[in-house]
Design a protein around this motif. Structure first.
Motif, PDB file in Angstrom:
ATOM      1  N   GLU A   1       7.830 -19.583 -26.820  1.00 63.47           N
ATOM      2  CA  GLU A   1       9.089 -18.968 -27.257  1.00 63.47           C
ATOM      3  C   GLU A   1      10.319 -19.683 -26.709  1.00 63.47           C
TER       4      GLU A   1
ATOM      5  N   ASN B   1      13.616 -11.224 -23.322  1.00 66.50           N
ATOM      6  CA  ASN B   1      12.406 -11.521 -24.091  1.00 66.50           C
ATOM      7  C   ASN B   1      11.239 -12.074 -23.266  1.00 66.50           C
TER       8      ASN B   1
ATOM      9  N   LYS C   1      14.347 -12.059 -29.883  1.00 61.24           N
ATOM     10  CA  LYS C   1      13.521 -13.217 -29.495  1.00 61.24           C
ATOM     11  C   LYS C   1      14.397 -14.337 -28.925  1.00 61.24           C
TER      12      LYS C   1
ATOM     13  N   ASN D   1      19.389  -4.285 -30.700  1.00 59.26           N
ATOM     14  CA  ASN D   1      18.501  -4.814 -29.660  1.00 59.26           C
ATOM     15  C   ASN D   1      18.764  -4.203 -28.291  1.00 59.26           C
TER      16      ASN D   1
ATOM     17  N   ARG E   1      21.874 -11.541 -29.657  1.00 60.09           N
ATOM     18  CA  ARG E   1      21.249 -10.243 -29.906  1.00 60.09           C
ATOM     19  C   ARG E   1      22.174  -9.410 -30.788  1.00 60.09           C
TER      20      ARG E   1
ATOM     21  N   SER F   1       9.017  -4.461 -27.157  1.00 58.53           N
ATOM     22  CA  SER F   1       9.170  -5.852 -27.619  1.00 58.53           C
ATOM     23  C   SER F   1       9.787  -5.874 -29.009  1.00 58.53           C
TER      24      SER F   1
END
Lengths: 71, 356
Positions: free
Chosen positions: B29, B165, B159, B231, B227, B154
């Motif tokens: 990621e 994250n 992400k 979020n 974000r 999550s």
């Protein structure tokens, strides 16, 4: 101050730093480094500094005064 | 001084941790973050990130809880008729209404002489849920309480947010709480400070700011994280300072009430926000790091209130079946809330991890 400069140089990944150096200009100046400084203040100096206070400290010297002022 | 609780003749008799099958490595990621690869690797090392367990899109809290409870029923570790209460602590309710604990009740087909309740709590959710379970057990009609700490946060974390994250995890833990013949005393402390309520939050999606296309718009913050208002967002520095300031004196107070010295405690099983914060806390409290395990985030991620029971399942495992330990459990974070309980933990009927 001497010892403080050494500790800051280590956190900022520089050989040496000077009181007049501007924090934002350091290559390593990012959110992780800022957290490391907050943790350093808490652990080594026993004082609490916030991200907002850290943002207002422009130079190494200003940061030193911020921490010393809280001791 | 915190709000104090004392209980007797009550115990935890089993812990089951349900983790998602899907495991994601930090490196997979890294490309999402607005950070050079070198800096990301430095972040990984400093904070102790490695891999985390996250659910597939569409997996909900009730799916994982039902999977875990059915496992216990099928293995003969629990009987339906002994369950008097389903206490679910979650930040990921399936709906505003009905309560998710009622959904779980319906899926399991349990008797109707039962109490279902959802508690909205986060990182302190295990201790808060445990206090609630012990309080229920003061009633003679209550046989066993199933405490469920389950979150799939999550799904609410961007992400592209390297603050949250890499450390988020999903999990559902089922803890059986019941009466014991043993009179040993349980001491606990709770504290809350709503002035810090917005240190951790999901701004949109509730009644105050319903989710709209505008709240889903991704925006960059001053550190380069992307974000949206849908979020989860966390003020890392406030949380760090709060933990360092409030937790050591609370534990000191709790040990004083319990008449125990710091080294009488076999394990300090604390909520694990990340390894960095927990190690700093252990150092500040002068507790050897091996007595305060900090390996949950690097292996599974931080699943909020599930992190303490995951810690129990992963780090004590079968040792907690045959042995009894003096433990200090502490949860802290969202709310702001900080809590701790000192009790014995052991002779469990089960303590393990299964996957969903």
């Amino acid at each position: 101050m001497e010892k403080f400069l050494e500790q800051m140089a280590e956190i900022l990944e520089e050989d040496t730093v000077s009181p007049a150096d501007v924090l934002m200009d350091f290559e390593a100046w990012d959110s992780l480094t800022r957290l490391s400084i907050i943790a350093f203040a808490s652990e080594t100096c026993g004082v609490t500094i916030s991200a907002a206070e850290l943002k207002n400290a422009e130079t190494i010297e200003a940061l030193y005064k911020l921490i010393e002022g809280k001791k | 001084m915190g709000l104090r609780f004392t209980f007797q003749n009550k115990r935890i008799s089993g812990v089951l941790t349900v983790l998602p099958k899907r495991e994601v490595a930090f490196e997979e990621e890294m490309g999402n973050y607005n950070f050079s690869a070198a800096k990301s690797m430095k972040l990984k090392l400093a904070m102790g990130y490695n891999k985390h367990r996250i659910v597939d899109e569409g997996t909900n809290v009730s799916d994982m809880c039902v999977h875990g409870i059915e496992h216990l029923l099928n293995e003969g570790l629990l009987r339906k008729e002994d369950i008097s209460a389903l206490v679910l602590v979650t930040q990921s309710p399936e709906h505003f209404m009905p309560p998710t604990s009622n959904i779980i009740h319906g899926k399991l087909g349990l008797n109707t002489n039962i109490l279902c309740m959802d508690i909205n709590q986060g990182c302190a959710g295990f201790v808060i849920g445990l206090l609630q379970s012990y309080m229920l057990l003061e009633q003679p009609s209550i046989k066993k309480v199933l405490l469920m700490n389950a979150d799939v946060l999550s799904r609410k974390v961007s992400k592209r947010d390297r603050n949250s994250n890499p450390l988020i995890g999903d999990a559902a833990c089922i803890t059986v709480v019941e009466r014991s013949v043993d009179a040993c005393v349980i001491n606990a402390i709770a504290n809350m400070d709503g002035r810090g309520a917005y240190a951790l939050q999901i701004p949109a999606g509730g009644f105050k700011m319903p989710s709209t296309p505008a709240t889903a718009e991704m925006k960059e913050d001053e550190s380069g994280n992307f974000r949206s208002l849908d979020n989860l967002v966390m003020k890392g520095d406030e949380v760090f300072n709060f933990v360092q300031t409030e937790i050591p004196p609370m534990i000191e107070e709790l040990l004083k009430i319990s008449g125990k010295a710091a080294n009488d405690i076999d394990y300090y099983l604390f909520h694990q926000p990340n390894k960095f914060m927990l190690n700093k806390l252990a150092d500040k409290m002068g507790i050897p790091r091996e007595k305060m395990p900090s390996n949950i985030v690097e292996n599974f991620g931080n699943a909020s209130g599930a992190s303490i029971p995951t810690n129990i399942s992963f780090n004590l495992g079968d040792n907690a079946l045959a042995n009894i330990y003096n433990v200090c459990l502490s949860g802290f974070g969202l709310g702001l809330t900080w809590t701790a309980v000192e009790q014995q933990l052991g002779n469990l009927s089960f303590n393990k991890i299964v996957y969903y």
